[in-house]
Design an enzyme around this catalytic site. Sequence first.
Site, PDB file in Angstrom:
ATOM      1  N   GLU A 131      71.465  42.507  13.368  1.00 46.16           N
ATOM      2  CA  GLU A 131      71.214  41.195  12.754  1.00 46.16           C
ATOM      3  C   GLU A 131      70.258  40.422  13.653  1.00 46.16           C
ATOM      4  O   GLU A 131      70.617  40.015  14.752  1.00 46.16           O
ATOM      5  CB  GLU A 131      72.526  40.433  12.588  1.00 46.16           C
TER       6      GLU A 131
ATOM      7  N   LYS B 100      81.618  36.234   6.608  1.00 46.58           N
ATOM      8  CA  LYS B 100      81.651  36.192   8.068  1.00 46.58           C
ATOM      9  C   LYS B 100      82.656  35.131   8.510  1.00 46.58           C
ATOM     10  O   LYS B 100      82.480  33.947   8.199  1.00 46.58           O
ATOM     11  CB  LYS B 100      80.258  35.869   8.622  1.00 46.58           C
TER      12      LYS B 100
END
Length: 206
Positions: free
Chosen positions: A43, A129
């Site tokens: 990421e 998340k």
Amino acid sequence: MDKHSIIHQIKETKVVAVIRGQDAAEAALLSKAAVEGGIRAIELTYTTPRIEDAFKELQNTDALLGAGSVLDSETARHAILAGANFIVSPYFVESVATLCNRYGIPYMPGCMTIREMAIALEAGCDVLKLFPANHFEPSFIKSVNGPLPNVRIMPTGGINMDNMNDWLNAGAVATGIGSDLNKAYKNGGYEAVVELSRKYMQKIAE
């Protein structure tokens, strides 16, 4: 690659390296070290200046690339055009969810409450998340899955070698790690990141 294939890959690798660099070159170097150490999901955060250059440099690796710290749909589209396979935000942004659905890209917004999770779920988010995860215990996942059995959670923030498997065993689809890699790079450079990444992947295999 379709949306469900991307989510499946994230679930398979179980670790997403959250990369924050002082610049794109450092972010690319950290990413390459993580990949060499066995981490396959990266990421790249939009807090890094000119992060699109890092996406370009990493296109020829076998890493699954995502964009983090995405705060609006314009940035999400920029990331997708740069090569991002998934989009991550610190909180839920409806316009980002709409755009990601349009492109068939997984969107993983940061959520902390049941209400936030329900809103994100209804907007088509398949993985949420939990951020910052260091405010919660792994048992939180089971508590959430009581009223919301379809919610899949990726804890990020405060995840390390000592607690990663606790979260995975509690039902996390994957975990996000970051600060450990930056500390390793600061203290020992590229090879230190490679070695730490290997240790994370070995820890999962235990």
